[in-house]
Design a protein around this motif. Sequence first.
Motif, mmCIF file in Angstrom:
data_model
loop_
_atom_site.group_PDB
_atom_site.id
_atom_site.type_symbol
_atom_site.label_atom_id
_atom_site.label_comp_id
_atom_site.label_asym_id
_atom_site.label_seq_id
_atom_site.Cartn_x
_atom_site.Cartn_y
_atom_site.Cartn_z
ATOM 1 N N LYS A 191 18.276 23.252 27.838
ATOM 2 C CA LYS A 191 18.657 22.709 26.557
ATOM 3 C C LYS A 191 20.162 22.724 26.240
ATOM 4 O O LYS A 191 20.959 23.717 26.761
ATOM 5 N N PRO A 192 20.761 21.567 26.155
ATOM 6 C CA PRO A 192 22.279 21.273 25.874
ATOM 7 C C PRO A 192 22.747 22.093 24.640
ATOM 8 O O PRO A 192 22.088 22.409 23.818
ATOM 9 N N PRO A 193 23.904 22.673 24.930
ATOM 10 C CA PRO A 193 24.296 23.481 23.840
ATOM 11 C C PRO A 193 24.448 22.594 22.394
ATOM 12 O O PRO A 193 24.807 21.674 22.317
ATOM 13 N N GLY A 194 24.117 23.336 21.572
ATOM 14 C CA GLY A 194 24.260 22.805 20.180
ATOM 15 C C GLY A 194 22.934 21.842 19.893
ATOM 16 O O GLY A 194 22.726 21.475 18.799
ATOM 17 N N GLU A 195 22.196 21.309 20.699
ATOM 18 C CA GLU A 195 20.919 20.593 20.466
ATOM 19 C C GLU A 195 19.853 21.504 19.875
ATOM 20 O O GLU A 195 19.623 22.580 20.453
ATOM 21 N N ARG A 196 19.025 20.929 18.737
ATOM 22 C CA ARG A 196 17.967 21.790 18.238
ATOM 23 C C ARG A 196 16.671 21.207 18.734
ATOM 24 O O ARG A 196 16.353 20.022 18.498
ATOM 25 N N TRP A 197 15.690 22.029 19.271
ATOM 26 C CA TRP A 197 14.454 21.367 19.518
ATOM 27 C C TRP A 197 13.209 21.830 18.620
ATOM 28 O O TRP A 197 13.425 22.897 18.067
ATOM 29 N N ILE A 198 12.439 20.948 18.347
ATOM 30 C CA ILE A 198 11.400 21.092 17.142
ATOM 31 C C ILE A 198 10.175 20.645 18.055
ATOM 32 O O ILE A 198 10.114 19.596 18.651
ATOM 33 N N GLY A 199 9.041 21.494 18.180
ATOM 34 C CA GLY A 199 7.983 21.189 18.544
ATOM 35 C C GLY A 199 7.009 20.583 17.388
ATOM 36 O O GLY A 199 7.016 21.213 16.363
ATOM 37 N N VAL A 200 6.099 19.765 17.683
ATOM 38 C CA VAL A 200 5.274 19.442 16.466
ATOM 39 C C VAL A 200 3.966 19.315 17.241
ATOM 40 O O VAL A 200 3.570 18.303 18.197
ATOM 41 N N ALA A 201 2.905 19.780 16.732
ATOM 42 C CA ALA A 201 1.414 19.948 17.235
ATOM 43 C C ALA A 201 0.694 19.261 16.107
ATOM 44 O O ALA A 201 0.135 20.242 15.359
ATOM 45 N N PRO A 202 0.541 18.030 15.938
ATOM 46 C CA PRO A 202 -0.043 17.242 14.517
ATOM 47 C C PRO A 202 -1.632 17.625 14.359
ATOM 48 O O PRO A 202 -2.258 17.096 13.445
ATOM 49 N N PHE A 203 -2.459 18.087 15.633
ATOM 50 C CA PHE A 203 -3.869 17.871 15.637
ATOM 51 C C PHE A 203 -4.482 19.070 15.530
ATOM 52 O O PHE A 203 -3.753 20.097 15.951
ATOM 53 N N ALA A 204 -5.675 19.345 15.435
ATOM 54 C CA ALA A 204 -6.555 20.378 15.749
ATOM 55 C C ALA A 204 -8.063 19.964 15.894
ATOM 56 O O ALA A 204 -8.155 18.895 16.217
ATOM 57 N N ALA A 205 -8.758 21.034 16.075
ATOM 58 C CA ALA A 205 -10.114 20.537 16.496
ATOM 59 C C ALA A 205 -11.113 20.047 15.658
ATOM 60 O O ALA A 205 -12.108 19.433 15.843
ATOM 61 N N HIS A 206 -10.744 20.352 14.145
ATOM 62 C CA HIS A 206 -11.775 19.789 13.286
ATOM 63 C C HIS A 206 -11.107 19.097 12.022
ATOM 64 O O HIS A 206 -9.559 19.363 11.923
ATOM 65 N N ALA A 207 -11.426 18.049 11.490
ATOM 66 C CA ALA A 207 -10.659 17.246 10.477
ATOM 67 C C ALA A 207 -10.160 17.992 9.258
ATOM 68 O O ALA A 207 -9.105 17.690 8.848
ATOM 69 N N ILE A 357 13.246 22.447 8.013
ATOM 70 C CA ILE A 357 14.698 22.618 7.914
ATOM 71 C C ILE A 357 14.954 23.902 7.382
ATOM 72 O O ILE A 357 15.851 24.463 8.283
ATOM 73 N N GLU A 358 14.310 24.562 6.436
ATOM 74 C CA GLU A 358 14.571 25.735 6.007
ATOM 75 C C GLU A 358 14.362 26.959 7.202
ATOM 76 O O GLU A 358 14.975 27.788 7.280
ATOM 77 N N LYS A 359 13.180 26.706 8.084
ATOM 78 C CA LYS A 359 13.231 27.586 9.216
ATOM 79 C C LYS A 359 14.057 27.509 10.124
ATOM 80 O O LYS A 359 14.578 28.451 10.733
ATOM 81 N N LEU A 360 14.432 26.061 10.172
ATOM 82 C CA LEU A 360 15.459 25.693 11.504
ATOM 83 C C LEU A 360 16.972 26.439 11.055
ATOM 84 O O LEU A 360 17.679 26.879 12.045
ATOM 85 N N ASN A 361 17.072 26.349 9.910
ATOM 86 C CA ASN A 361 18.418 26.918 9.386
ATOM 87 C C ASN A 361 18.481 28.498 9.213
ATOM 88 O O ASN A 361 19.490 29.155 8.772
ATOM 89 N N GLY A 362 17.017 29.118 9.005
ATOM 90 C CA GLY A 362 17.128 30.556 8.753
ATOM 91 C C GLY A 362 17.441 31.366 10.047
ATOM 92 O O GLY A 362 18.041 32.224 10.073
#
Length: 362
Positions: A191-207, A357-362
């Motif tokens: 991870k480069p210094p100062g870079e922020r990483w966000i994971g996104v998992a947009p799916f689930a098993a059911h609708a 963003i709130e969580k990222l800055n918290g």
Amino acid sequence: MAQNKPVPDGNGRGLVSVLIARFSAIGDVAMTVPVIYSACRCYPDVRFVMVTRQSMTGIFVNAPGNLVVEGVDVADDYKGPLGMRRLIAELDGKYDFDTFIDLHDVIRTRLMGIWGMMRGIRTVRLNKGRDDKRALTRRNNKVMLPLTSQRARYREAFFKAGLPLTDRFDGLYSGRSKADPAMFAAITGPKPPGERWIGVAPFAAHAGKIYPPELMRQAVEMLACRTGIRIFLYGGGRHEQEILESWANAMPAATCLAGKRYGFAAELGLLNHTDVVLTMDSANMHLASIAGTPTVSIWGATHPYCGFKGWRQNDSDTVQLPMTCRPCSVFGNKPCFRGDYLCLSAIKPEAVVNKVIEKLNG
């Protein structure tokens, strides 16, 4: 393994070797980790053997020394009642169990318990609270009260086995500053210094647990255009892979991990270095949580009251709408009472981004 010193349980019985079973789903297996690791650390002279599906053994990263994880194929190699008898016989012959803790309570594990009792193995199982869940999810006359969490139900099963627990789990990488970047070197460099990483998992098993992809894409685009942000997209299956690859192709800051099959060790290590993960009420919520990553989760047909929040996840970490029809399902697999899943489609992408963003800055 050296002979273990018996540890007296609540009934004065010495325990040396304990079998634990949970075969599915991934999120439920991930939720066993804080409890099982705590049990191992509370009772270091007891050998614990966790049996689960072969594909899920990789979840148990940095396991305590007195935990053995056995992966098996219950669909083919140990199919049916006789398969369960053979499985318990083989495991007992290898480890000589005193007690079997059933953390699944389905026909398969009940059969294991019956065959185990015939071999003199005491059996206890978790209480799923099925009646309370029906009262919480029914359409009329809901009993809208938070239920016992799944992890607490797991702890209760250990208590019934004579193994009362204190919390001795502080994440998969406790005692280490972070997971070794070499674990996810196949995915990305350090991870480069100062870079922020966000994971996104947009799916689930059911609708009933999936935020509409067109709205999630808007949220991801808003995050991806921010300076110093890199996004990792998680998913499984060909359909999800196609969607996420199209997002990544349109957003230079996004990387699609769907379909790459890096394995739990690599992806958990990457999650540990991620600053915040945005998920549904899904397995990825639980994996990110035990990896020690701040997590924001979106809830629709399901509800945190059902007892399936991520490890150490607070209500303030969730995005959900206060609709009286929610929850209509424990797992998101029942038809929507309204027929339109407004509980998900009415959530604004801006609300999701603001929470991240709130969580990222918290």
